[in-house]
Design a protein around this motif. Structure first.
Motif, short mmCIF file in Angstrom:
data_model
loop_
_atom_site.label_atom_id
_atom_site.label_comp_id
_atom_site.label_asym_id
_atom_site.label_seq_id
_atom_site.Cartn_x
_atom_site.Cartn_y
_atom_site.Cartn_z
N VAL A 248 -0.79 -1.44 0.47
CA VAL A 248 0.58 -1.88 0.17
C VAL A 248 0.89 -3.09 1.05
O VAL A 248 0.72 -3.02 2.28
CB VAL A 248 1.61 -0.76 0.43
N ARG B 69 9.95 -1.91 -3.38
CA ARG B 69 10.12 -3.20 -4.08
C ARG B 69 11.59 -3.63 -4.06
O ARG B 69 11.91 -4.80 -3.85
CB ARG B 69 9.62 -3.10 -5.51
N PRO C 276 -2.28 2.60 -10.91
CA PRO C 276 -0.87 2.18 -10.84
C PRO C 276 -0.19 2.15 -12.19
O PRO C 276 1.03 2.29 -12.28
CB PRO C 276 -0.96 0.77 -10.22
N ASN D 155 3.78 8.29 1.70
CA ASN D 155 2.98 8.43 0.48
C ASN D 155 1.52 8.72 0.82
O ASN D 155 0.86 9.52 0.15
CB ASN D 155 3.08 7.17 -0.36
N LEU E 166 7.65 3.73 -4.37
CA LEU E 166 7.17 2.38 -4.66
C LEU E 166 8.29 1.51 -5.20
O LEU E 166 8.43 0.35 -4.81
CB LEU E 166 6.01 2.46 -5.67
N ALA F 97 5.44 3.98 2.94
CA ALA F 97 4.01 3.86 2.62
C ALA F 97 3.20 4.93 3.36
O ALA F 97 2.29 5.55 2.78
CB ALA F 97 3.51 2.46 2.98
N VAL G 194 0.98 -3.71 -4.63
CA VAL G 194 0.16 -2.52 -4.39
C VAL G 194 -1.20 -2.75 -5.04
O VAL G 194 -1.27 -3.05 -6.24
CB VAL G 194 0.83 -1.26 -4.97
N THR H 148 -5.74 2.74 -1.07
CA THR H 148 -4.52 2.05 -1.46
C THR H 148 -4.13 1.04 -0.38
O THR H 148 -4.29 1.31 0.81
CB THR H 148 -3.36 3.04 -1.65
#
Length: 352
Positions: A343, A321, A302, A268, A317, A265, A333, A341
């Motif tokens: 998460v 998951r 998304p 990103n 992502l 995360a 998310v 964002t």
């Protein structure tokens, strides 16, 4: 043909003629009762069921006449003896025939039971054969699923270690090439070398399926704190790390999963968000543990994010998951263009 157990007109006629002959011979000479007694043994087999008892009683008359001195009885005493012997013979043959019928019925029941057991055994053998084939198929599917899961794990590990490390190295090298002075360039080069060594260690441990380097000596909260601090220093993003709830020991797989999700995360965020501030929160919530990573960056749609393998981090992502789902957890998310964002990863609080 006279078939035992299947009486018919021919067997009935045979029994009647033989019994009449035996009666006549015994009338002439009581010695012929030896021939008449054969009727005791085959009346049930030669006569229909409704005639078996009358047939036995006729044989009993012949036998009682022979035993009382001959037929016909010649005196009242002989008649009395004949009546007693007839009653005795009648009771014995009827009782024995009843027992014989019961034994025959039990034998038939046993034969039927044995036949049913034989059919059940054949069905069981067939079911066992089908189960063996099904088990072999399940083992093959489990083996294939294990191979696929291991491939996904290695792909995620490579993405989380080598790919992220190389990204950081490239970023530091680009910063070094654009540095205005030699000291600043050397600082970026040292960071690039540290990232390369760190990524190499992570790659080796990922292949051996060991815990991340950060968890080698620290628990998850301390490892996350150091990871956040190093990330903030490297990216220049103002980042805060918070722990809520009562800390509890975690299973190694849970700790490794949450650390990897946090690293992905943050990676990103550094690559795509352009955020100025970020926050990481680790929450112990009774029977589960939650990790939240937030930033105030540009966000994204998304539903329109790049596919796996693109430049937008879609693999990351999906990888987050997949990691959480292996522990029966979830990753959500929340984002929108221009709104940052968030998460959130939630997994059961499995303790060692």
């Amino acid at each position: 043909m006279l078939v035992p157990g299947a009486p018919g007109p021919a067997s009935t006629a045979h029994f009647v003629l033989r019994t009449a002959l035996a009666f006549a011979l015994t009338w002439l000479n009581p010695f012929f009762a030896v021939y008449a007694c054969v009727g005791y043994f085959d009346a049930v087999h030669l006569l229909p069921r409704r005639l078996s008892h009358p047939g036995l009683l006729v044989v009993a008359v012949t036998m009682a006449g022979s035993q009382s001195g001959g037929l016909p009885p010649a005196s009242p005493v002989q008649w009395l003896v004949f009546g007693g012997l007839f009653a005795l013979n009648a009771c014995l043959v009827v009782g024995f025939s009843h027992l014989a019928v019961k034994d025959a019925e039990k034998a038939a029941e046993r034969a039927a039971t044995i036949a049913e057991l034989g059919r059940a055994n054949r069905r069981l053998e067939q079911a066992l054969a089908e189960n063996a084939a099904l088990q072999a198929q399940l083992l093959l599917q489990a083996r294939e699923a294990g191979v696929a899961d291991e491939r996904r794990r290695l792909a995620a590990e490579i993405h989380d270690t080598i790919a992220q490390g190389l990204t950081g190295v490239v970023t530091q090298l680009q910063a070094a090439s654009a540095a205005p002075d030699r000291d600043r360039a050397e600082t970026h080069l040292r960071r690039a070398a540290d990232l390369a060594r760190h990524s190499l260690g992570e790659a080796r441990r990922s292949v051996r399926n060991l815990s991340p380097v950060a968890l080698e000596h620290d628990a998850l909260p301390d490892a996350l704190r150091k990871t956040v601090e190093e990330w903030a220093e490297r990216t220049g993003v103002d980042t805060r790390f918070t722990v809520t709830g009562t800390e509890a020991p975690l299973h190694d797989e849970v700790a490794a999963t949450l650390l990897r999700i946090a690293q992905e995360a943050l990676s990103n965020t550094a690559r795509h968000s352009g955020a100025a501030r970020a926050g990481v929160t680790l929450s112990y919530m009774g029977d589960e543990i939650t990790l939240d990573v937030r930033d105030d960056g540009r966000g994204f749609d998304p539903l329109a994010r790049p596919e796996r393998g693109g430049d937008g981090g879609g693999f990351g992502l999906d990888g987050m998951r997949a990691r959480a789902e292996r522990l029966t957890g979830t990753v959500t998310v929340e984002t929108a263009p221009g709104e940052g964002t968030a998460v959130s990863a939630r997994v059961p609080l499995a303790t060692p």
